[in-house]
Design a protein around this motif. Structure first.
Motif, short mmCIF file in Angstrom:
data_model
loop_
_atom_site.label_atom_id
_atom_site.label_comp_id
_atom_site.label_asym_id
_atom_site.label_seq_id
_atom_site.Cartn_x
_atom_site.Cartn_y
_atom_site.Cartn_z
N THR A 168 0.00 1.33 1.04
CA THR A 168 -0.08 1.63 2.47
C THR A 168 0.26 0.36 3.22
OG1 THR A 168 -2.46 1.10 2.58
CG2 THR A 168 -1.86 3.39 2.16
N TYR A 169 0.97 0.52 4.34
CA TYR A 169 1.47 -0.64 5.07
C TYR A 169 1.27 -0.44 6.56
CZ TYR A 169 4.72 -4.20 6.80
OH TYR A 169 5.29 -5.26 7.46
N THR A 170 0.61 -1.40 7.22
CA THR A 170 0.40 -1.38 8.65
C THR A 170 0.81 -2.72 9.23
OG1 THR A 170 -1.51 0.10 8.34
CG2 THR A 170 -1.28 -0.96 10.49
N SER A 171 1.82 -2.71 10.12
CA SER A 171 2.31 -3.95 10.72
C SER A 171 2.70 -4.92 9.61
CB SER A 171 1.26 -4.54 11.65
OG SER A 171 1.75 -5.67 12.31
N THR A 172 1.93 -5.96 9.37
CA THR A 172 2.25 -6.92 8.30
C THR A 172 1.20 -6.89 7.19
OG1 THR A 172 1.05 -8.70 9.44
CG2 THR A 172 3.41 -8.45 9.93
N PHE A 173 0.37 -5.86 7.16
CA PHE A 173 -0.73 -5.78 6.19
C PHE A 173 -0.41 -4.76 5.11
CE2 PHE A 173 -4.94 -4.58 4.64
CZ PHE A 173 -5.52 -5.83 4.46
N CYS A 174 -0.45 -5.17 3.85
CA CYS A 174 -0.06 -4.35 2.70
C CYS A 174 -1.24 -4.13 1.77
CB CYS A 174 1.08 -5.06 1.96
SG CYS A 174 1.55 -4.32 0.37
N SER A 175 -1.49 -2.88 1.40
CA SER A 175 -2.53 -2.56 0.42
C SER A 175 -1.90 -1.97 -0.82
CB SER A 175 -3.54 -1.56 1.01
OG SER A 175 -4.23 -2.11 2.10
N LEU A 176 -2.27 -2.47 -1.98
CA LEU A 176 -1.76 -2.00 -3.26
C LEU A 176 -2.80 -1.09 -3.90
CD1 LEU A 176 -0.36 -5.38 -4.62
CD2 LEU A 176 0.71 -3.76 -3.04
N ILE A 177 -2.38 0.11 -4.30
CA ILE A 177 -3.33 1.15 -4.71
C ILE A 177 -3.05 1.65 -6.12
CG2 ILE A 177 -4.22 3.45 -4.13
CD1 ILE A 177 -3.43 2.88 -1.23
N GLN A 178 -4.09 1.93 -6.85
CA GLN A 178 -4.01 2.48 -8.20
C GLN A 178 -4.53 3.92 -8.21
OE1 GLN A 178 -6.76 0.67 -10.91
NE2 GLN A 178 -5.71 1.38 -12.74
N TYR A 179 -3.90 4.76 -9.05
CA TYR A 179 -4.35 6.12 -9.32
C TYR A 179 -4.39 7.00 -8.06
CZ TYR A 179 -5.76 4.16 -13.80
OH TYR A 179 -5.79 3.53 -14.99
N LEU A 180 -3.23 7.24 -7.52
CA LEU A 180 -3.12 8.11 -6.36
C LEU A 180 -3.22 9.57 -6.78
CD1 LEU A 180 -2.37 8.65 -3.37
CD2 LEU A 180 0.02 8.58 -4.10
N SER A 181 -4.01 10.36 -6.05
CA SER A 181 -4.08 11.80 -6.26
C SER A 181 -3.43 12.51 -5.09
CB SER A 181 -5.53 12.26 -6.39
OG SER A 181 -6.13 11.68 -7.53
N ALA A 182 -2.78 13.62 -5.35
CA ALA A 182 -2.10 14.36 -4.29
C ALA A 182 -3.10 14.99 -3.34
CB ALA A 182 -1.21 15.44 -4.89
N GLY A 183 -2.71 15.08 -2.08
CA GLY A 183 -3.50 15.83 -1.11
C GLY A 183 -4.58 15.04 -0.40
N HIS A 184 -4.86 13.81 -0.81
CA HIS A 184 -5.92 13.03 -0.20
C HIS A 184 -5.32 12.02 0.76
CE1 HIS A 184 -9.05 14.61 -2.92
NE2 HIS A 184 -8.11 14.59 -3.84
N THR A 185 -5.17 12.41 2.01
CA THR A 185 -4.61 11.53 3.03
C THR A 185 -5.47 11.57 4.28
OG1 THR A 185 -3.19 13.30 3.89
CG2 THR A 185 -2.25 11.85 2.19
N VAL A 186 -5.35 10.51 5.07
CA VAL A 186 -6.11 10.37 6.31
C VAL A 186 -5.13 10.01 7.41
CG1 VAL A 186 -7.94 9.12 7.50
CG2 VAL A 186 -8.16 9.61 5.06
#
Length: 285
Positions: A168-186
């Motif tokens: 996920t990326y906002t402006s200049t801030f980057c988050s690295l994520i493990q084990y994404l499941s489908a359908g779970h978004t905000v």
């Protein structure tokens, strides 16, 4: 380990790491910020550099006719996430960590993570994978980084980070994520998100297809019915947690997702064709 940071033509801008980021290119340079030219950051292959890691259980050292052939073999082997290839000796070495345990200069040697694809340099090809104004609400955050110049840079960092499957990326801030499941978004205005497996799901599958083969049922983690093999690859890449490979039957239109991509875990079946999702990605390098 490389001591001269400027000697490395990597394509990652390692800026402002704010949490513990292990087993990434950050280890090559130390804790200081690294500024690299944009053309250097976009380079997938590390020239004149060898990734070393000989003590993991999936270690392979074999002969290959080319760097691409070395990558192809890695893409069909569970646990292989990077390679080093010597063009003079034709030695192909598999690496478990995406950026290796150590890295040092060796002539005639090329190294890369199999998740690093040159297709990312054309952002037009990403449009179907980018979720605008959406934050991924599922998965474990491996690390975060500030002062990251773009979503492309954020994805680059993910590609070289062990276990990273989404960002996920906002402006200049980057988050690295493990084990994404489908359908779970905000809903999150100004935030862009990408599942890395989606980035390879629209690539040509023909060169990565093993005809008349099916993966072993013990690794099956999902099933559906789709019209063709391409749709089956998309099914795997766009939300089946832990999916590494698929088998598709033209006769029944059955699409099966598997937690393995190892060619040793396949059996002959004239009704099926199989694809390693990692292979689809490396064929674009």
């Amino acid at each position: 380990i490389i001591q001269n940071r400027q000697a490395i033509s990597a394509r990652i801008s390692l800026l402002g790491i704010t949490t513990g980021l292990k087993n990434t290119a950050m280890e090559w340079f130390g804790s200081n910020d690294v500024q690299l030219h944009s053309s250097q950051r976009r380079q997938c292959r590390l020239e004149g550099l060898d990734m070393f890691e000989s003590n993991h259980p999936n270690y392979i050292s074999t002969n290959s006719q080319s760097f691409d052939d070395c990558l192809y073999k890695c893409s069909w082997k569970d646990g292989c996430n990077a390679v080093s290839y010597n063009s003079k000796t034709r030695k192909c070495t598999s690496v478990q960590r995406r950026s290796g345990l150590m890295i040092y200069p060796v002539r005639d040697t090329y190294s890369t993570s199999i998740y690093c694809s040159s297709g990312w340099s054309s952002f037009e090809g990403w449009k179907q994978c980018v979720k605008r104004d959406v934050k991924l609400g599922s998965g474990h955050t491996l690390a975060t980084a500030s002062r990251v110049a773009s979503l492309e840079e954020c994805v680059s960092l993910c590609q070289m980070t062990d276990d990273c499957t989404a960002v996920t990326y906002t402006s200049t801030f980057c988050s690295l994520i493990q084990y994404l499941s489908a359908g779970h978004t905000v809903t999150s205005p100004g935030t862009d998100s990408i599942n890395l497996k989606c980035l390879v799901s629209d690539k040509p599958v023909e060169k990565c297809m093993m005809s008349e083969t099916v993966f072993s049922n013990q690794y099956r983690i999902g099933m559906t019915r789709v019209s063709d093999l391409r749709k089956c690859v998309e099914f795997c890449g766009n939300g089946v947690k832990g999916c590494e490979g698929v088998s598709f039957s033209d006769s029944t239109l059955s699409c099966e997702a598997f937690s393995t991509r190892d060619s040793q875990n396949t059996f002959r079946d004239v009704n099926y064709s199989s694809v390693s999702l990692a292979c689809v990605g490396v064929k674009e390098i």
